[in-house]
Write an enzyme that holds these catalytic residues in place. Structure first.
Site, PDB file in Angstrom:
ATOM      1  N   LYS A 133      64.755   2.419  18.622  1.00  0.00           N
ATOM      2  CA  LYS A 133      63.315   2.649  18.491  1.00  0.00           C
ATOM      3  C   LYS A 133      62.842   3.585  19.603  1.00  0.00           C
ATOM      4  CE  LYS A 133      59.281   0.173  17.241  1.00  0.00           C
ATOM      5  NZ  LYS A 133      59.440  -0.146  15.892  1.00  0.00           N
ATOM      6  N   ASN A 141      44.531   0.969  16.283  1.00  0.00           N
ATOM      7  CA  ASN A 141      45.030   0.586  14.954  1.00  0.00           C
ATOM      8  C   ASN A 141      43.893   0.038  14.091  1.00  0.00           C
ATOM      9  OD1 ASN A 141      47.031  -0.142  12.943  1.00  0.00           O
ATOM     10  ND2 ASN A 141      46.837  -2.262  13.623  1.00  0.00           N
ATOM     11  N   MET A 162      53.224   1.714   9.262  1.00  0.00           N
ATOM     12  CA  MET A 162      53.864   0.416   9.077  1.00  0.00           C
ATOM     13  C   MET A 162      55.052   0.177  10.010  1.00  0.00           C
ATOM     14  SD  MET A 162      51.898  -1.098   7.150  1.00  0.00           S
ATOM     15  CE  MET A 162      50.580  -0.822   5.983  1.00  0.00           C
ATOM     16  N   HIS A 165      43.231  -2.610  10.933  1.00  0.00           N
ATOM     17  CA  HIS A 165      43.917  -3.715  10.259  1.00  0.00           C
ATOM     18  C   HIS A 165      42.978  -4.382   9.243  1.00  0.00           C
ATOM     19  CE1 HIS A 165      46.867  -6.851   9.697  1.00  0.00           C
ATOM     20  NE2 HIS A 165      45.866  -7.717   9.707  1.00  0.00           N
ATOM     21  N   GLY A 168      47.028   7.138   2.973  1.00  0.00           N
ATOM     22  CA  GLY A 168      46.243   7.978   3.874  1.00  0.00           C
ATOM     23  C   GLY A 168      44.752   8.021   3.607  1.00  0.00           C
ATOM     24  N   SER A 169      44.198   6.976   3.005  1.00  0.00           N
ATOM     25  CA  SER A 169      42.738   7.019   2.780  1.00  0.00           C
ATOM     26  C   SER A 169      41.980   6.907   4.108  1.00  0.00           C
ATOM     27  CB  SER A 169      42.293   5.933   1.795  1.00  0.00           C
ATOM     28  OG  SER A 169      42.392   4.657   2.379  1.00  0.00           O
ATOM     29  N   ASN A 170      42.551   6.196   5.077  1.00  0.00           N
ATOM     30  CA  ASN A 170      41.909   6.148   6.404  1.00  0.00           C
ATOM     31  C   ASN A 170      42.013   7.495   7.110  1.00  0.00           C
ATOM     32  OD1 ASN A 170      40.708   3.448   7.237  1.00  0.00           O
ATOM     33  ND2 ASN A 170      42.633   2.807   6.294  1.00  0.00           N
TER      34      ASN A 170
HETATM   35  C1  GAR Z   1      44.884  -0.058   5.185  1.00  0.00           C
HETATM   36  O1  GAR Z   1      44.293  -1.106   4.465  1.00  0.00           O
HETATM   37  C2  GAR Z   1      45.201  -0.492   6.606  1.00  0.00           C
HETATM   38  O2  GAR Z   1      44.247  -1.350   7.150  1.00  0.00           O
HETATM   39  C3  GAR Z   1      46.499  -1.213   6.376  1.00  0.00           C
HETATM   40  O3  GAR Z   1      47.207  -0.399   5.478  1.00  0.00           O
HETATM   41  C4  GAR Z   1      46.274   0.261   4.625  1.00  0.00           C
HETATM   42  C5  GAR Z   1      46.567   1.736   4.675  1.00  0.00           C
HETATM   43  O4  GAR Z   1      45.774   2.421   3.745  1.00  0.00           O
HETATM   44  N1  GAR Z   1      47.218  -1.386   7.606  1.00  0.00           N
HETATM   45  C6  GAR Z   1      47.919  -2.477   7.882  1.00  0.00           C
HETATM   46  O5  GAR Z   1      48.055  -3.401   7.107  1.00  0.00           O
HETATM   47  C7  GAR Z   1      48.574  -2.480   9.250  1.00  0.00           C
HETATM   48  N2  GAR Z   1      49.021  -3.795   9.582  1.00  0.00           N
HETATM   49  P1  GAR Z   1      45.608   3.982   3.829  1.00  0.00           P
HETATM   50  O6  GAR Z   1      47.035   4.560   3.894  1.00  0.00           O
HETATM   51  O7  GAR Z   1      44.938   4.356   2.544  1.00  0.00           O
HETATM   52  O8  GAR Z   1      44.801   4.331   5.035  1.00  0.00           O
END
Ligand code: GAR
Length: 201
Positions: free
Chosen positions: A65, A107, A90, A109, A12-14
């Site tokens: 789903k 999203n 994910m 990426h 969850g840093s984003n």
């Molecule tokens: C991030 O690097 C995001 O870009 C990636 O997962 C990480 C989540 O980090 N997402 C993907 O790879 C989606 N295909 P976070 O939980 O710290 O935000």
């Protein structure tokens, strides 16, 4: 004010970058809820800490789903959500959620799409021997990381990079472009024509 939902699966840093931008006052949206498909996700703790309504919904208990996404949509409607952010979520978004929120799912990426979609974008770039990778924010469509691109930023790959060191530098950029893209959406400055996203000045 636009209500957003943030869908997460892990650290969850984003999500935190979005929370920080909202709390700093320049991102004028309400984080109406955080939804996780993983009960252990640290992102849920971040939501709790900031008094953001949050819920764990696992796809495992649904027959399909579509049933899983209907449950998500029910919660989103309750929270009057107008934009969904996938921040390290994910799961591949299915047609039920996509048609409920057309061009309203964004999203983040960790690569320069269309290169290295799917899982472990950073490792894919390293293994391929790419000299530059980066981060992409895009609208979600029915493909895997194929939707119209909103913002991208490049990150140089160094000779001695590991998956960890590269991921760390890409993450710094993710934390900038994701809140920025939400800002542009909230200000109604994004228009889509075909594959192209135009940013209105
Ligand atoms: C991030 O690097 C995001 O870009 C990636 O997962 C990480 C989540 O980090 N997402 C993907 O790879 C989606 N295909 P976070 O939980 O710290 O935000």
């Amino acid at each position: 004010m636009l209500n957003i939902a943030v869908l997460v699966s892990g650290r969850g840093s984003n999500l935190q970058a979005i929370i920080d931008a909202v709390e700093a006052g320049w991102l004028k949206v309400r984080i109406a809820c955080v939804i996780s498909d993983n009960q252990e996700a640290y992102a849920l703790k971040r939501a709790l800490k900031h008094n953001i309504p949050n819920i764990f919904i696992t796809p495992n208990i649904f027959f399909s789903k579509s049933e899983y996404e209907k449950k998500i949509i029910e919660y989103l409607r309750e929270k009057e959500v107008g934009l969904i952010i996938l921040a390290g979520y994910m799961q591949i978004v299915g047609s039920t959620l996509l048609s409920a929120y057309p061009n309203k799912i964004i999203n983040i990426h960790p690569s320069l799409l269309p290169s290295f979609p799917g899982l472990h974008g950073q490792k894919q770039a390293l293994d391929y021997g790419a000299k530059v990778s980066g981060a992409t924010v895009h609208f979600v469509d029915k493909g895997c990381d194929t939707g119209p691109i909103i913002l991208q930023v490049g990150v140089k790959i160094l000779d001695n990079d590991t998956e960890e060191s590269l991921s760390k530098r890409i993450l710094v950029e993710e934390h900038k472009i994701l809140p920025k893209a939400i800002f542009l959406f909230a200000e109604e400055r994004l228009t889509i024509s075909g594959r192209k996203v135009h940013i209105i000045d």
